[in-house]
Design an enzyme around this catalytic site. Structure first.
Site: not given
Length: 843
Positions: A116, A262, A264
Site C-alpha cells: 500500500c 492488502h 494481510e
C-alpha cells in the site's frame, strides 16, 4: 508497540552465518518490518512469523537513522529482506514515510516488498506520480489480474478466477507515469468493486486455475529479460485502460516489489501465498547472489562511520532506549517494591436461587440499593443470551476494599492517583508512568492458589472493577490529548466481596477475598441469610413499566447537543476530505448530548435503562466521592482474557433501527447485512483488531470465528464480528489492554493517525464514553466493554455520547441520523424517568 524478545535479535545477528554458507538455501528468513504507524502492520507480522519461521523485527519508520540501518543491514547482516507496511498519508510527505524512501533508493541488493503506502513509495522514489484515485476504496474488494511473475506463483489471475483482494487506499501510482525501470505486475481485472459478502457467493477457484497449477511458472524466462533491462511491453499498460487500477509493480533490476492491495487482510484470498512466495524469492535471491552480493554489501559500506553504535547492541534495545514509554514498552514484568500479596478466596453456591428471590435486579436493590447505592458496582448482563451469561455485583465493606481514582496531568507525563481504603483514609501518589503501569504492577503482585476457584464457571473472582476513560489513549501510544476530561480518567474499586448470578442455570454465587491464610466467613454468612430471606415481591418499589417505543429526538428530550446538525454534517465532510487525501481509512466521529438533571434517583434511572435497552455488557457504577454515576447499556465487548489465555474482541460496526412490524424488522436486518458501506466498516475494524491482538498473541493463533453477524437488541440491529487469539505467556493482562485500547470501533484506522485527526475535529473530551468498563480479576483474567449507549451523570449533569464510523461511502445526512439513533435509547430513558419522577412527586 510490542517488539519481539531480545533473544530474537541475537538470533538475527548470529544468523548472518547462514548468509555466508554457500550452496544451500537460508534455513529461515529474517525480516525487518518497517511500520509506517499503521493499524495493519501486525497482521503482516503474524503472517511473516508463520511463514519465515522467525518473527520479524518491527521498527517505526522514524526509529532508526540511516547509519543505524546500514549497521544492521551491512555490518551485522542481520536481515535477509525488508517489508514496508501500509500507512496513512503520502510517500511525498517525509513525516509519513520516514526512512522508507532511502531504503528503496540505497538498498538495491536487498529484497524489499512494499504494501500500500510501501508500494506507492516504490513508485514515487523512482519518479512515478502518486495521485488521487478516481474514488477512495476502503474495506472493499477487487478481482486481480497479474502477469504471472514469481510473486504470484500458484495464484490464479483475472475475473472469476477466485483471486480477490481487499483495498484500503485513496491514492494510487499513476500507471502512465511509470519509468522504464518499474514494471506493472498486477491490476484490477475490471472496474467492479465487491463487498465482502458478495465475494463469498462465488469464492471458488475455477477449473482453469487448477489446470494451471502443474504448469511451470513463466517467471524464469521473464526474469531473464529483466536482467537485460527490458521494460514491460507497452501493450500491457494499454490493457489496463482508464477503468483499471495499478495493483502491483516491480523494479526491473532490483529485487523490489510493491502491492497496492492488502495481502494481510482477512478478506484477501491467497494473501499467505504471496508472503510465502516472497520468502522463497528471498531464499533464491541469496542462493544465487550470495558470494558476490555479500562482498559488495560489505565493501560498499565499509567506509561509513559506525562509531557510537555498539556492534553487539540489540536492535530492540536501541529503539527502546529512545522510546521507553507507550506502546514501545508493552512488556513490564516488574512488581511493586512492597512485594507480594497472598489472597485467599472462599465461596458458596446456591442452585437455582436467582429467580426465587426476584432475579438480579431484586438482589442488587435489596443488598446494595440503600443510601443511593453509593460505592457500588453491577456488571449487568441484562440480556441473558449465552454471550452474556454472568452478572457481578458488590459494594463497599470488605477488609481489602479500596477505590483508586486517577486523573491525567496536563503539564507532564503521568497523573495523580488517589487511593481510599475501607476506613476512609486517602493517600495521593503521582504516577510518572501512568495508571496502566500502576495497575499492571498491582495485578502482578497478587499471589493465589488456583484450587481456591476450581469449579467456578466464570473468570471474575474478585479484583478491580471500574472504567478506563478514553483519554488513557496517551498511555497506549497516542502522543497527547487535545481535550481534558471533567471526569477522572480511570476509577476502580478493589472488590473483595462479590455476588455472581449465572443467568443460564439460575444459580447464585457469593465470594469473599481475604489476605493471608486466615479467611473469615462473616460476610458470606450474612449475605447467605439476606439472600435466603428475599422475596420476589420485594421488587415492587423498583417496578418498571414494559419498554415502549422511543421516538423523541435529543433536543425534544431537553438535551443540549454539543454540535448542531449542520456542524456535525460539516465535520463528516471534513472526515471525508481527510479520507480522500489518504490520511485515514475510517474515522469514528463522535459528539455529546448534555442535560442538567439534578439529584434524581440515579439507580432508578439505571433500572429503567436496563429494562428499555437490555444489553449483554451493561453496567452500573457509582463513585459517590466523585459525584459520578454511570448507567451503561452497551452491547459491545472490547476485550476479554479468559482463564485459558484466550483473548476475544467483539467489535460492532454497522447499526440500523428495529422495525415496527415483523416484516419491516426483517427487511431492515437484511438491509444491514448486505449494506456495502457497513460491511466495509466492519471489515476494516476486524483487520484492525486482528492487528491489535497480533501484538500480544502467539503467531498463527488469531482467527475470526464470526464475521459480520447481525445481532438484534431492543432498539437496534448491529453487525458484530468476533476475533480470538492465544495470548503469549510473557504478556500480562494489562499488556493486552495497552495493545488494543481504545477499541478500534471507536477510533477508526489507522488508529493513531485517526485519533489525532478526531482530536482536532471534536471539540471536547469523550471522557468515559468510548472507554471501557469491566473487571481485572486477581487471577489475571479480565473482561471489558466499549462504553456506548451510556448515561454518564457527573455533578448533576447527564451526558450521552454518540457517533459513527465515517468511510468513503458515507453520506453526511445519514451519518447524522445514525448518531441520533445511537443516542435515542439513553436520552429517552432520562426524559421518561424525569417525567415519571415529577408525576410521582405530584401524587
Amino acid at each position: 508497540m510490542y517488539k519481539p524478545e531480545c533473544s530474537h535479535i541475537q538470533t538475527y545477528t548470529k544468523g548472518k552465518k547462514q548468509l555466508e554458507d554457500a550452496g544451500q538455501k537460508l534455513e529461515f528468513v529474517r525480516t525487518l518490518l518497517i511500520d509506517n504507524y499503521d493499524s495493519y502492520t501486525y497482521n503482516i507480522y503474524q503472517e511473516l512469523s508463520i511463514i519465515n519461521g522467525l518473527p520479524p523485527v518491527v521498527v517505526h519508520n522514524d526509529d532508526l537513522g540511516w547509519k543505524e540501518v546500514c549497521h544492521y543491514l551491512y555490518e551485522e547482516n542481520a536481515f535477509d529482506n525488508i517489508v514496508i507496511s501500509p500507512g496513512p498519508g503520502s510517500p511525498a510527505c517525509s513525516a509519513d514515510i520516514g526512512i522508507c524512501l532511502q531504503l528503496l533508493l540505497e538498498c538495491r541488493d536487498i529484497p524489499i516488498l512494499g504494501v500500500c503506502l510501501g508500494h506507492q513509495a516504490l513508485g514515487y522514489v523512482h519518479g512515478a506520480r502518486v495521485v488521487h484515485a478516481s474514488e477512495p476504496i476502503h474495506g472493499r474488494l477487487s478481482e486481480i489480474e497479474h502477469n504471472g511473475c514469481r510473486l504470484f506463483h500458484n495464484i490464479p489471475s483475472g475475473k472469476n478466477s477466485g483471486f480477490k483482494v481487499v483495498r484500503y487506499h485513496s491514492l494510487v501510482v499513476d500507471a502512465k507515469s511509470l519509468p522504464n525501470e518499474l514494471i506493472p505486475i498486477a491490476w484490477t481485472s475490471s472496474s467492479d468493486l465487491l463487498s465482502y459478502l458478495e465475494t463469498q457467493k462465488s469464492d471458488i477457484v475455477l477449473e482453469a486455475y487448477e489446470s494451471q497449477k502443474g504448469q511451470k511458472s513463466s517467471f524464469d524466462s521473464f526474469s531473464s529479460k529483466l536482467k537485460n533491462g527490458t521494460s514491460w511491453p507497452s501493450r500491457h499498460t494499454e490493457r489496463m485502460g482508464n477503468s483499471r487500477v495499478l495493483m502491483g509493480i516491480m523494479h526491473s533490476t532490483r529485487p523490489h516489489y510493491g502491492l497496492q492491495f492488502h495481502p494481510e487482510s482477512i478478506g484477501t484470498s491467497f494473501g499467505r501465498q504471496i508472503f510465502k512466495n516472497f520468502r522463497e524469492m528471498t531464499q533464491d535471491y541469496w542462493l544465487r547472489s550470495r558470494s558476490s552480493v555479500v562482498s559488495e554489501r560489505k565493501a560498499r559500506h565499509a567506509g561509513l562511520p559506525f562509531r557510537g553504535i555498539p556492534k553487539r547492541k540489540q536492535l530492540v534495545n536501541d529503539v527502546d532506549a529512545r522510546k521507553s514509554f507507550g506502546m514501545l514498552n508493552l512488556l513490564n514484568l516488574s512488581v511493586p517494591s512492597s512485594g507480594f500479596t497472598f489472597l485467599k478466596l472462599k465461596w458458596r453456591k446456591f442452585n437455582h436461587l436467582a429467580s426465587e428471590v426476584g432475579g438480579a435486579r431484586n438482589i442488587f436493590c435489596k443488598l446494595f440499593g440503600d443510601h443511593k447505592a453509593e460505592n457500588t458496582f453491577w456488571l449487568d448482563s441484562s440480556s441473558t443470551e449465552k454471550r452474556a451469561r454472568f452478572s457481578f455485583m458488590g459494594g463497599k465493606g470488605g477488609s481489602l476494599w479500596k477505590q483508586v481514582t486517577f486523573k491525567l496531568s496536563h503539564e507532564r507525563r503521568g497523573g495523580n492517583l488517589l487511593i481510599e481504603d475501607g476506613q476512609g483514609r486517602i493517600r495521593s501518589i503521582f504516577l510518572e508512568d501512568g495508571f496502566l503501569d500502576f495497575l499492571n504492577k498491582e495485578l502482578l503482585s497478587l499471589r493465589y492458589e488456583e484450587k481456591d476457584y476450581e469449579g467456578l464457571p466464570f473468570n471474575f473472582h474478585g479484583g478491580y472493577v471500574g472504567y478506563i476513560g478514553y483519554n488513557l489513549k496517551v498511555e497506549c501510544g497516542m502522543a497527547s490529548n487535545h481535550h481534558k476530561s471533567s471526569t477522572p480518567d480511570a476509577c476502580f474499586f478493589f472488590a473483595d466481596n462479590v455476588i455472581v448470578i449465572d443467568h443460564h442455570y439460575d444459580d447464585v454465587y457469593i465470594m469473599s477475598l481475604h489476605e493471608g491464610q486466615t479467611a473469615t466467613t462473616q460476610w458470606l454468612d450474612d449475605t447467605e441469610q439476606k439472600l435466603l430471606g428475599l422475596k420476589a415481591s420485594a421488587a415492587k418499589k423498583f417496578k418498571v413499566e414494559s419498554p415502549q417505543p422511543v421516538t423523541h429526538s435529543p433536543s425534544k428530550a431537553g438535551f443540549f447537543a454539543e454540535k448542531s446538525r449542520e456542524q456535525y454534517m460539516k465535520d463528516v465532510e471534513k472526515c471525508l476530505k481527510l479520507i480522500k487525501d489518504g490520511e485515514s481509512y475510517e474515522l469514528c466521529l463522535t459528539t455529546q448530548m448534555r442535560k442538567r438533571i439534578g439529584q434524581i434517583d440515579y439507580l432508578g434511572l439505571y433500572l429503567n435503562l436496563r429494562e428499555k435497552n437490555p444489553a449483554p455488557y451493561a453496567a452500573w457504577l457509582n463513585f459517590s466521592k466523585e459525584n459520578l454515576c454511570i448507567c451503561c447499556s452497551s452491547p459491545e465487548r472490547f476485550l476479554q482474557l479468559d482463564g485459558n489465555g484466550i483473548l476475544e474482541a467483539k467489535p460492532i460496526k454497522g447499526t440500523i433501527a428495529r422495525g415496527l412490524t415483523k416484516e419491516e424488522d426483517e427487511h431492515l436486518k437484511l438491509q444491514l447485512q448486505y449494506s456495502e458501506k457497513d460491511q466495509a466498516e466492519n471489515l476494516m475494524i476486524v483487520d484492525l483488531l486482528r492487528n491489535d491482538l497480533g501484538r500480544v498473541c502467539e503467531p498463527g493463533s488469531i482467527h475470526v470465528p464470526c464475521l459480520m453477524d447481525v445481532e438484534s437488541y431492543a432498539t437496534v440491529h448491529t453487525m458484530v464480528s468476533t476475533i480470538r487469539g492465544k495470548k503469549q505467556s510473557k504478556m500480562s493482562p494489562v499488556d493486552c489492554v495497552r495493545a488494543a485500547f481504545p477499541g478500534g470501533s471507536m477510533t477508526g484506522a489507522p488508529k493513531l493517525r485517526s485519533m489525532e485527526l478526531l482530536d482536532s475535529i471534536e471539540t471536547s473530551s469523550r471522557g468515559i464514553y468510548s472507554g471501557s468498563i469491566g473487571f481485572f480479576s486477581y487471577n489475571q483474567t479480565f473482561d471489558l466493554n466499549i462504553v456506548i449507549r451510556t448515561i454518564v451523570i457527573h455533578e448533576g449533569e447527564a451526558s450521552v455520547g454518540g457517533g459513527g464510523a465515517i468511510v468513503a461511502l458515507s453520506n453526511p445526512e445519514s451519518e447524522y441520523e445514525e448518531m441520533i439513533l445511537k443516542t435515542r435509547a439513553p436520552v429517552n430513558t432520562v426524559l421518561e424517568f424525569q417525567k415519571e419522577s415529577i408525576s410521582n412527586r405530584v401524587k
